[in-house]
Design an enzyme around this catalytic site. Sequence first.
Site, mmCIF file in Angstrom:
data_model
loop_
_atom_site.group_PDB
_atom_site.id
_atom_site.type_symbol
_atom_site.label_atom_id
_atom_site.label_comp_id
_atom_site.label_asym_id
_atom_site.label_seq_id
_atom_site.Cartn_x
_atom_site.Cartn_y
_atom_site.Cartn_z
ATOM 1 N N GLU A 1 0.842 -1.205 0.000
ATOM 2 C CA GLU A 1 0.000 0.000 0.000
ATOM 3 C C GLU A 1 0.875 1.252 0.000
ATOM 4 O O GLU A 1 0.605 2.223 -0.726
ATOM 5 C CB GLU A 1 -0.883 0.038 1.256
ATOM 6 C CG GLU A 1 -1.850 -1.138 1.404
ATOM 7 C CD GLU A 1 -1.258 -2.301 2.199
ATOM 8 O OE1 GLU A 1 -0.073 -2.642 1.982
ATOM 9 O OE2 GLU A 1 -1.979 -2.875 3.026
ATOM 10 N N CYS B 1 -0.425 0.624 7.644
ATOM 11 C CA CYS B 1 -0.914 1.055 6.332
ATOM 12 C C CYS B 1 -2.243 1.776 6.471
ATOM 13 O O CYS B 1 -2.552 2.653 5.654
ATOM 14 C CB CYS B 1 -1.041 -0.135 5.396
ATOM 15 S SG CYS B 1 0.566 -0.761 4.900
ATOM 16 N N ALA C 1 19.689 -41.280 -14.821
ATOM 17 C CA ALA C 1 19.826 -42.245 -15.919
ATOM 18 C C ALA C 1 19.949 -43.663 -15.346
ATOM 19 O O ALA C 1 20.021 -43.852 -14.132
ATOM 20 C CB ALA C 1 21.058 -41.900 -16.756
ATOM 21 N N PRO D 1 12.361 -39.344 -4.607
ATOM 22 C CA PRO D 1 11.043 -39.781 -5.055
ATOM 23 C C PRO D 1 10.191 -40.424 -3.955
ATOM 24 O O PRO D 1 8.975 -40.287 -3.951
ATOM 25 C CB PRO D 1 11.362 -40.795 -6.155
ATOM 26 C CG PRO D 1 12.825 -41.020 -6.139
ATOM 27 C CD PRO D 1 13.469 -39.936 -5.364
HETATM 28 C C1 AOF Z 1 3.895 -7.108 4.428
HETATM 29 N N1 AOF Z 1 3.737 -6.498 3.232
HETATM 30 O O1 AOF Z 1 2.530 -5.347 1.762
HETATM 31 C C2 AOF Z 1 1.504 -5.972 3.782
HETATM 32 C C3 AOF Z 1 1.645 -6.634 5.024
HETATM 33 O O2 AOF Z 1 6.917 -7.374 9.010
HETATM 34 P P1 AOF Z 1 6.124 -6.117 9.134
HETATM 35 O O3 AOF Z 1 6.243 -5.477 10.469
HETATM 36 O O4 AOF Z 1 6.409 -5.180 8.003
HETATM 37 O O5 AOF Z 1 4.573 -6.478 9.047
HETATM 38 C C4 AOF Z 1 4.152 -7.615 8.416
HETATM 39 C C5 AOF Z 1 2.645 -7.789 8.583
HETATM 40 O O6 AOF Z 1 1.909 -6.737 7.983
HETATM 41 C C6 AOF Z 1 2.205 -9.026 7.840
HETATM 42 O O7 AOF Z 1 2.335 -10.162 8.635
HETATM 43 C C7 AOF Z 1 0.756 -8.741 7.459
HETATM 44 O O8 AOF Z 1 -0.093 -9.113 8.527
HETATM 45 C C8 AOF Z 1 0.716 -7.216 7.334
HETATM 46 N N2 AOF Z 1 0.617 -6.729 5.919
HETATM 47 N N3 AOF Z 1 2.876 -7.185 5.297
HETATM 48 O O9 AOF Z 1 4.969 -7.624 4.714
HETATM 49 C C9 AOF Z 1 2.604 -5.909 2.871
HETATM 50 N N4 AOF Z 1 0.346 -5.380 3.426
HETATM 51 ZN ZN ZN Z 2 0.895 -2.653 6.003
#
Ligand code: AOF
Ligand code: ZN
Length: 348
Positions: free
Chosen positions: A47, A79, A157, A276
């Site tokens: 975001e 975010c 092989a 396998p």
């Molecule tokens: C992400 N990337 O684009 C979004 C996330 O490791 P942090 O503190 O940056 O936060 C991770 C958490 O943030 C992740 O477990 C998820 O719940 C939320 N969203 N995380 O790494 C992103 N949108």
């Molecule tokens: Zn976020």
Amino acid sequence: MRRAIELSTRASYTTPPNPDVGCVIVDAVGDVAGEGWHEHPGGPHAEVAALRAAGSRARGGTAVVTLEPCHHHGRTGPCTQALVEAGISRVVFAVPDPNPVAAGGGAALEASGVDVEGGVLAAEAAQVNARWLVPFRTGRPFVVWKFAATLDGRSAAADGTSQWITGGQARADVHQLRSAVDTVVAGIGTVLADDPQLTARPNGTARPPAAQPVRVVVDSAGRTPASAKVRDAAAPTWIATADEVGATPDGRVDLVKLLAALHERGQRYVMVEGGPVVAGAFLRAGLVDRVVGYVAPALLGAGANALAAAGVETVDDAIRLQITDLTVLGDDLRITAVPRITTANLEV
Ligand code: AOF
Ligand code: ZN
């Protein structure tokens, strides 16, 4: 949302242990103003990346994102706050965030006066982000089975030689994949036959031991030799015996218990490679979430198959897969596919 899902796949080798997330900002008149995706842990969330690309055009616009926006101060700020500060008036997301520390973003945005809609293309987005979602939903790590084979499905092989079936590009890709997972599983048969080191060596250089995936040998009777390369200091290793993990009625390591034990230790992303027999056992138990096959346009006609018995007796019982990606790597083909039935229930 379809575009956001596409963007979310761009960095899948570097995002773990974080989710794969994509985001599109649409401005107030309905034009795409910015796109973003999550690149690596600690980096901006999708975001925030998309808001940066959109700049002032985000005001009054819509954020379309594959995962519910986070509502926590983690490695980066929430975010939800970034979206509100940018003046976003509507948020459309696909999958609710199952991470208890970050969840609740949808409700928080609504409380701030943002129009919120969840669940858009949720099944599609969940499939693409399954690597991150499956552990939350099942309490076990996500499991990918990786193999390399000829067009006629052989991994060695007649004389046992297997180096190399696929070319340099495909083998480099395997090292990228190995660098992304946190656990590599091999069977005792492979350890005895090939003595592999099972370390991640992206771009030809080994990662430091602390950054290596844990090597796990499924070794029911504890037969891994003291001199085996998997026991060297290049990476942590767990020789998983039936005594320690728990046994199935026929005396083999119980794979459900093995995965539970790995989850308990914090492992979330397992790659099963070699050989396998172990692959067949994981498939038979419904424990494979994704198959990645590197297929070389070569024929051997005799020699070991990539997969041994997997619980299939008749063609009606074939383990049917759905292809999710096809990529040409040099002369080889990488086929990514998902079984239609696993123990991971991805319904949202
Ligand atoms: C992400 N990337 O684009 C979004 C996330 O490791 P942090 O503190 O940056 O936060 C991770 C958490 O943030 C992740 O477990 C998820 O719940 C939320 N969203 N995380 O790494 C992103 N949108
Ligand atoms: Zn976020």
